[in-house]
Design a protein around this motif. Structure first.
Motif, PDB file in Angstrom:
ATOM      1  N   MET A   1       0.842  -1.275   0.063  1.00  0.00           N
ATOM      2  CA  MET A   1       0.148   0.006  -0.030  1.00  0.00           C
ATOM      3  C   MET A   1       0.776   1.200   0.055  1.00  0.00           C
ATOM      4  N   GLU A   2       1.838   1.329   0.733  1.00  0.00           N
ATOM      5  CA  GLU A   2       2.804   2.291   0.774  1.00  0.00           C
ATOM      6  C   GLU A   2       3.334   2.497  -0.573  1.00  0.00           C
ATOM      7  N   LYS A   3       3.812   1.479  -1.479  1.00  0.00           N
ATOM      8  CA  LYS A   3       3.957   1.747  -2.759  1.00  0.00           C
ATOM      9  C   LYS A   3       3.272   2.456  -3.929  1.00  0.00           C
ATOM     10  N   ILE A   4       1.814   2.026  -3.466  1.00  0.00           N
ATOM     11  CA  ILE A   4       0.473   2.415  -4.158  1.00  0.00           C
ATOM     12  C   ILE A   4       0.286   3.813  -3.916  1.00  0.00           C
ATOM     13  N   LYS A   5       0.570   4.261  -2.669  1.00  0.00           N
ATOM     14  CA  LYS A   5       0.358   5.781  -2.235  1.00  0.00           C
ATOM     15  C   LYS A   5       1.462   6.633  -3.039  1.00  0.00           C
ATOM     16  N   ILE A   6       2.704   6.098  -2.998  1.00  0.00           N
ATOM     17  CA  ILE A   6       3.608   6.892  -3.844  1.00  0.00           C
ATOM     18  C   ILE A   6       3.495   7.035  -4.977  1.00  0.00           C
ATOM     19  N   LEU A   7       3.052   5.692  -5.805  1.00  0.00           N
ATOM     20  CA  LEU A   7       2.549   5.893  -7.255  1.00  0.00           C
ATOM     21  C   LEU A   7       1.516   6.826  -7.371  1.00  0.00           C
ATOM     22  N   ALA A   8       0.658   6.838  -6.528  1.00  0.00           N
ATOM     23  CA  ALA A   8      -0.611   7.720  -6.711  1.00  0.00           C
ATOM     24  C   ALA A   8      -0.047   9.438  -6.857  1.00  0.00           C
ATOM     25  N   LEU A   9       1.122   9.729  -6.269  1.00  0.00           N
ATOM     26  CA  LEU A   9       1.529  10.945  -6.530  1.00  0.00           C
ATOM     27  C   LEU A   9       2.022  11.409  -7.975  1.00  0.00           C
ATOM     28  N   SER A  10       1.970  10.277  -8.780  1.00  0.00           N
ATOM     29  CA  SER A  10       2.302  10.801 -10.230  1.00  0.00           C
ATOM     30  C   SER A  10       0.884  10.720 -11.043  1.00  0.00           C
ATOM     31  N   ASP A  11       0.709  11.931 -11.719  1.00  0.00           N
ATOM     32  CA  ASP A  11      -0.611  12.246 -12.407  1.00  0.00           C
ATOM     33  C   ASP A  11      -1.248  11.073 -13.265  1.00  0.00           C
ATOM     34  N   GLU A  12      -0.390  10.404 -13.928  1.00  0.00           N
ATOM     35  CA  GLU A  12      -0.249   9.469 -14.960  1.00  0.00           C
ATOM     36  C   GLU A  12      -1.116   8.220 -14.278  1.00  0.00           C
ATOM     37  N   PHE A  13      -0.946   8.098 -12.746  1.00  0.00           N
ATOM     38  CA  PHE A  13      -1.280   6.931 -12.147  1.00  0.00           C
ATOM     39  C   PHE A  13      -2.217   7.033 -11.227  1.00  0.00           C
ATOM     40  N   THR A  14      -2.439   8.249 -10.910  1.00  0.00           N
ATOM     41  CA  THR A  14      -3.333   8.616  -9.549  1.00  0.00           C
ATOM     42  C   THR A  14      -4.624   7.900  -9.698  1.00  0.00           C
ATOM     43  N   LEU A  15      -5.457   7.821 -10.664  1.00  0.00           N
ATOM     44  CA  LEU A  15      -6.669   7.291 -10.855  1.00  0.00           C
ATOM     45  C   LEU A  15      -6.742   5.622 -10.761  1.00  0.00           C
ATOM     46  N   TYR A  16      -5.811   5.257 -11.332  1.00  0.00           N
ATOM     47  CA  TYR A  16      -5.520   3.860 -10.823  1.00  0.00           C
ATOM     48  C   TYR A  16      -5.535   3.488  -9.752  1.00  0.00           C
ATOM     49  N   CYS A  17      -4.433   4.288  -9.022  1.00  0.00           N
ATOM     50  CA  CYS A  17      -4.195   4.116  -7.462  1.00  0.00           C
ATOM     51  C   CYS A  17      -5.227   4.432  -6.574  1.00  0.00           C
ATOM     52  N   LEU A  18      -6.128   5.225  -6.979  1.00  0.00           N
ATOM     53  CA  LEU A  18      -7.611   5.703  -5.989  1.00  0.00           C
ATOM     54  C   LEU A  18      -8.455   4.200  -6.039  1.00  0.00           C
ATOM     55  N   ASN A  19      -8.482   3.568  -7.242  1.00  0.00           N
ATOM     56  CA  ASN A  19      -9.405   2.642  -7.391  1.00  0.00           C
ATOM     57  C   ASN A  19      -8.820   1.382  -6.155  1.00  0.00           C
ATOM     58  N   ILE A  20      -7.717   1.469  -5.745  1.00  0.00           N
ATOM     59  CA  ILE A  20      -7.330   0.630  -4.803  1.00  0.00           C
ATOM     60  C   ILE A  20      -7.515   1.179  -3.541  1.00  0.00           C
ATOM     61  N   ILE A  21      -7.035   2.529  -3.071  1.00  0.00           N
ATOM     62  CA  ILE A  21      -6.908   3.130  -1.951  1.00  0.00           C
ATOM     63  C   ILE A  21      -8.354   3.275  -1.274  1.00  0.00           C
ATOM     64  N   GLU A  22      -9.205   3.598  -2.206  1.00  0.00           N
ATOM     65  CA  GLU A  22     -10.466   3.745  -1.632  1.00  0.00           C
ATOM     66  C   GLU A  22     -11.162   2.789  -0.902  1.00  0.00           C
ATOM     67  N   TYR A  23     -10.668   1.659  -0.891  1.00  0.00           N
ATOM     68  CA  TYR A  23     -11.009   0.217  -0.092  1.00  0.00           C
ATOM     69  C   TYR A  23     -10.131   0.101   1.287  1.00  0.00           C
ATOM     70  N   SER A  24      -9.223   0.723   1.149  1.00  0.00           N
ATOM     71  CA  SER A  24      -8.145   0.611   2.396  1.00  0.00           C
ATOM     72  C   SER A  24      -8.556   1.255   3.698  1.00  0.00           C
ATOM     73  N   GLU A  25      -8.144   0.908   4.879  1.00  0.00           N
ATOM     74  CA  GLU A  25      -8.447   1.552   5.945  1.00  0.00           C
ATOM     75  C   GLU A  25      -8.051   3.232   5.855  1.00  0.00           C
ATOM     76  N   ASN A  26      -8.835   3.943   6.572  1.00  0.00           N
ATOM     77  CA  ASN A  26      -8.475   5.368   6.542  1.00  0.00           C
ATOM     78  C   ASN A  26      -8.211   5.949   5.125  1.00  0.00           C
ATOM     79  N   ALA A  27      -9.078   5.509   4.156  1.00  0.00           N
ATOM     80  CA  ALA A  27      -9.203   5.748   3.062  1.00  0.00           C
ATOM     81  C   ALA A  27      -9.205   7.244   2.361  1.00  0.00           C
ATOM     82  N   ASN A  28     -10.451   7.874   3.320  1.00  0.00           N
ATOM     83  CA  ASN A  28     -10.492   9.178   2.800  1.00  0.00           C
ATOM     84  C   ASN A  28      -9.288  10.063   3.588  1.00  0.00           C
ATOM     85  N   ASP A  29      -8.775   9.774   4.634  1.00  0.00           N
ATOM     86  CA  ASP A  29      -7.539  10.531   4.731  1.00  0.00           C
ATOM     87  C   ASP A  29      -6.627  10.513   4.040  1.00  0.00           C
ATOM     88  N   GLU A  30      -6.064   9.375   3.216  1.00  0.00           N
ATOM     89  CA  GLU A  30      -5.055   9.007   2.553  1.00  0.00           C
ATOM     90  C   GLU A  30      -5.387   9.766   1.125  1.00  0.00           C
TER      91      GLU A  30
END
Length: 202
Positions: free
Chosen positions: A1-30
């Motif tokens: 998950m930490e790698k996904i959150k880092i990858l999400a900071l790249s505009d080209e990958f943000t959307l794809y990462c959000l589709n994973i992060i939205e189901y994680s713990e504390n998703a909205n804060d992340e």
């Protein structure tokens, strides 16, 4: 998950990462942390995923939700709905800085070239009315006056918006306060449309 959150900071990958992060713990804060760090398409994609669960997020969406490196209007409608823009305009005490943020959002709503904006709001006429009520005494920045101009143009092009608002727009734009503020802003390098400058004999 930490790698996904880092990858999400790249505009080209943000959307794809959000589709994973939205189901994680504390998703909205992340998601909120990501939204604050991305500036381009990443921010555009992040705003719809972000839920307004506290005042900090609400104020951030008002201040920054439409600020991106793509087109502000892409997130304007989503921002206006999430923070209930009309409710904010109904507040009694609004600072000049906060009103400037509101103006930026309203301006983005009015730019319906790329996507639908203010036309999709059921309460758009009331929103315009409340905005102009505040603009009478809070307008002071470039954003404020340009937004009033945009509202005037929008009403002129609309058949179902109260034409009386045009008169209010003109009263704001031709007031002595506007004249003095616009002159001072121009001295600082701000540029205004010829139509507005001519109103003040410029």
């Amino acid at each position: 998950m930490e790698k996904i959150k880092i990858l999400a900071l790249s505009d080209e990958f943000t959307l794809y990462c959000l589709n994973i992060i939205e189901y994680s713990e504390n998703a909205n804060d992340e998601i909120f942390e990501i939204a604050k760090k991305v500036k381009g398409w990443g921010r555009v994609h992040t705003i719809p995923y972000l839920e307004v669960t506290n005042n900090e997020i609400k104020e951030w969406i008002l201040e920054e939700g439409c600020h991106n490196e793509v087109v502000p209007s892409y997130t304007a409608l989503t921002c206006a709905k999430k923070i209930n823009l009309l409710e904010i305009l109904n507040e009694e005490n609004i600072s000049s800085k906060r009103f400037n943020n509101i103006s930026y959002l309203v301006d983005a709503l009015l730019d319906e070239g790329p996507v639908i904006g203010i036309s999709a709001l059921e309460n758009r006429e009331m929103l315009i009315e409340k905005y102009l009520e505040k603009a009478k005494y809070l307008s002071s920045s470039e954003n404020d006056y340009l937004t009033v101009m945009m509202i005037k143009e929008y009403i002129e092009d609309s058949e179902d918006i109260n034409n009386d608002f045009i008169k209010i727009c003109d009263e704001i734009l031709t007031s002595e306060k506007a004249k003095n503020n616009i002159k001072e802003l121009m001295k600082k390098g701000y540029v205004f449309p010829d139509e507005l400058i001519e109103k003040h004999g410029g």
